[in-house]
Structures are given as structure tokens and as C-alpha cells.
Design a protein around this motif. Structure first.
Motif, short mmCIF file in Angstrom:
data_model
loop_
_atom_site.label_atom_id
_atom_site.label_comp_id
_atom_site.label_asym_id
_atom_site.label_seq_id
_atom_site.Cartn_x
_atom_site.Cartn_y
_atom_site.Cartn_z
N HIS A 110 0.83 -1.20 0.00
CA HIS A 110 0.00 0.00 0.00
C HIS A 110 0.87 1.25 0.00
O HIS A 110 2.08 1.20 0.28
N ARG A 112 1.28 5.43 1.38
CA ARG A 112 1.12 6.12 2.67
C ARG A 112 -0.34 6.47 2.93
O ARG A 112 -0.81 6.39 4.07
N HIS A 113 -1.05 6.83 1.88
CA HIS A 113 -2.43 7.28 2.05
C HIS A 113 -3.37 6.15 2.50
O HIS A 113 -4.48 6.41 2.95
N ASP A 114 -2.93 4.88 2.36
CA ASP A 114 -3.76 3.74 2.77
C ASP A 114 -3.20 3.03 4.00
O ASP A 114 -3.60 1.92 4.32
N ARG A 115 -2.28 3.68 4.70
CA ARG A 115 -1.63 3.05 5.85
C ARG A 115 -2.64 2.58 6.88
O ARG A 115 -2.52 1.49 7.46
N VAL A 118 -4.73 -1.08 6.65
CA VAL A 118 -4.17 -2.43 6.78
C VAL A 118 -4.72 -3.09 8.04
O VAL A 118 -4.51 -2.59 9.15
N GLY A 124 1.59 -5.41 6.32
CA GLY A 124 1.61 -4.35 5.33
C GLY A 124 3.02 -3.99 4.94
O GLY A 124 3.94 -3.97 5.76
N GLU A 126 4.55 -0.76 3.13
CA GLU A 126 4.28 0.58 2.59
C GLU A 126 5.41 0.96 1.65
O GLU A 126 6.57 1.08 2.06
N GLU A 128 6.94 3.68 -0.78
CA GLU A 128 6.89 5.10 -1.12
C GLU A 128 7.15 5.32 -2.61
O GLU A 128 7.72 4.46 -3.30
N ASN A 198 12.84 2.39 2.11
CA ASN A 198 11.54 1.75 2.32
C ASN A 198 11.59 0.79 3.50
O ASN A 198 10.61 0.65 4.25
N ASN A 202 9.28 1.01 6.92
CA ASN A 202 8.43 -0.10 7.36
C ASN A 202 8.89 -0.74 8.67
O ASN A 202 8.41 -1.80 9.04
#
Length: 298
Positions: A110, A112-115, A118, A124, A126, A128, A198, A202
Motif C-alpha cells: 500500500h 502512505r495514504h492507505d496506511r 491495513v 503491510g 508501505e 513510497e 523503504n 516499514n
């Protein structure tokens, strides 16, 4: 991780009427441009239409782009392709924000906007915005994650390698699932940098050791081997070429997940690894791409 605005880029944009055609176009374009030449984004709009944009660091050959799209989706699309120049801005981040989370077994990739979306019982990753391959929205990445999920249901590897890590999505997912230190490598220094950032984002920065390496040439491979799980989402030709050195770095009964293959390429890759003592355990196809699970004989 803070992303920085990229220079002005050249863009080709167009719309396609159905998902199947859109995926064919994405696959053809992905195969046709080497890493760093182009970045492709696609999202579904109203009425089932798919909007595709391809960003180029340098001005593309417009006739060649039209020909590739025509081969994949029909010549009637080519006349609607618009070429323009996008002014300097963080366009990679902007396009990734339009992507929805990708689910693959216990794993969710996903932005950042859908963090917050999860679920607590999922893992998850994430990813970027970055100029490196592997947001999780490609059929090869999802295939690898599904096979990884399958493997971890019955097996707990201790020495893991992510070969050709890209944005680090596979390494991050494996590290978070296993909570062990693992090795990730890529030939591209930008990918290595992105994978490290990344991983930190995470909470896996201490677990993922991302290095720049060509094949198995770096000394870290010798000190970390034998690996009992290798993830390699690359392309068919380099995978065939690396069958021999990979086999030398594997433990007895090690598992290897291979992807980046078109379906007609899978048989030759299986043959190359079978010749080095590996057997095919599972073959899945997602969005026109093959992913393989192979095991080294004892």
C-alpha cells in the motif's frame, strides 16, 4: 522518507476501454523498456475505462510507442495517444497515490495514504514513491507474495535472499513476516537506496541488508550462504543465466521463488534450474505473468 521533485519528464497518456486490454498494454510496455527508461502508471476511471500514463526521462520515439500500444490493444487506440511534457514536480508520488492497496494472502502492499487501512492480522508493506521497479501492483510482485505466503504456512526459513530487490517490497514483506535479518541485492544503485529507505519506513531497517551487486559477485553472498529461501523477481534471461551460481548458494531442500516471466518463458527457466538440481513445486499465472516455486533436491 521524503521524496524530491523529479526533473521535467515526457509523458504519453491514453485511455483504454477494458481492464484486459490495459493489462496487455502495461505488460508490453514493461517488457519493452529497460529499468530507468520509463515509469508506467494505470488506474481505473469511471465506466470501467483505464487511464494509462507513461513517463519518460527523455523524449520517446512516438511512432515506436504508438506501435507497441497498437500491438497490445489495437491500432484504433494509437491515434488517441497524447504526448506532452510534465513540468518538474513529484509526479511519481502523485501517480502512486492513485493506486489501491494490493492484497496477496497475508500481505498487503500500500501507499502512505492507505496506511490506516491495513487490518491488524495482515502484514503491510508501505512502498513510497520512487523511481524503482516494484510497487506491488505488478503481476510478478503479487505472484511472488502469494508464493511467499504459501511457503511460510509450512516452513520457516532462516537465511533469506531477495535478488533484484527493486523497491524492496519482497524483502520487507519477508522480513516483517519472519522477523529475521535477510540480504537484498540489486544491480541498480538507485534501487538499493530506495529499498533501504523503504525498509526503514516499514520498521525493517535493521532486518534488511540491501547491497548493490551484480549476480552473486559480492562477498556478502559467500558469508550469508547457504540460503534456504531465495526470492528473485527479475526477467527470464538473467534468471536462466544465474541458475548455476544460485544453485551453488542454496542449502539442501532450499526453496526458490522466481518471477518476471512471461508464460511462454517459464518452461525454459524451469529447465535451466532442473539441470542444477531443482524441481518445480508450483506454477501460478497472474495478469499474464508466471511465477515459479522450485525446491533444491536433498
Amino acid at each position: 522518507m521524503q521524496s524530491t521533485p523529479t526533473p521535467s519528464t515526457h509523458r504519453a497518456s491514453f485511455a483504454i476501454g477494458n481492464e484486459q486490454s490495459a493489462k496487455r498494454v502495461i505488460d508490453v510496455l514493461t517488457e519493452s523498456f529497460v529499468e530507468g527508461q520509463a515509469a508506467i502508471a494505470a488506474f481505473e476511471g469511471a465506466g470501467g475505462h483505464w487511464h494509462i500514463s507513461v513517463h519518460f526521462a527523455e523524449a520517446p520515439d512516438q511512432a515506436s510507442v504508438r506501435e507497441l500500444v497498437g500491438v497490445a490493444a489495437g491500432d484504433h487506440i494509437t491515434g488517441d495517444i497524447a504526448f506532452d511534457i510534465v513540468e518538474a514536480r513529484d509526479w511519481v508520488k502523485a501517480t502512486l497515490e492513485q493506486l489501491v492497496p494490493v492484497r496477496a494472502g497475508r500481505f498487503i502492499v500500500h501507499g502512505r495514504h492507505d496506511r490506516a487501512k491495513v487490518p491488524p492480522n495482515k502484514i503491510g508493506a508501505e512502498i513510497e514513491a520512487a523511481l524503482a521497479f516494484g510497487t506491488g501492483h505488478h503481476g510478478t510482485t503479487r505472484g511472488c507474495l502469494l508464493l511467499l505466503d504459501h511457503v511460510l504456512k509450512a516452513y520457516r526459513p532462516r537465511r533469506v535472499l531477495d535478488l533484484g530487490t527493486g523497491t524492496g517490497v519482497l524483502a520487507i514483506s519477508a522480513a516483517k513476516a519472519l522477523r529475521i535479518k535477510l540480504l537484498a541485492s540489486d544491480i541498480d544503485p538507485l534501487s538499493v537506496k530506495v529499498a533501504r529507505e523503504n525498509a526503514r519506513l516499514n520498521g525493517a531497517g535493521e532486518l534488511v541488508n540491501a547491497i548493490r551487486a551484480t549476480g552473486f559477485s559480492a562477498p556478502q553472498f559467500r558469508t550469508r550462504r547457504p540460503f534456504d529461501l531465495v526470492l528473485a523477481n527479475i526477467l527470464a534471461n538473467p534468471l536462466r543465466q544465474m541458475a548455476r551460481p544460485m544453485a551453488r548458494h542454496l542449502a539442501s531442500s532450499a526453496l526458490v521463488i522466481l518471477s518476471g516471466l512471461l508464460p511462454h518463458q517459464a518452461q525454459s527457466v524451469v529447465a535451466a534450474y532442473r539441470a542444477r538440481g531443482l524441481v518445480l513445486e508450483r506454477h501460478i499465472q497472474i495478469e499474464g505473468w508466471s511465477s515459479l516455486l522450485m525446491r533444491k533436491a536433498q
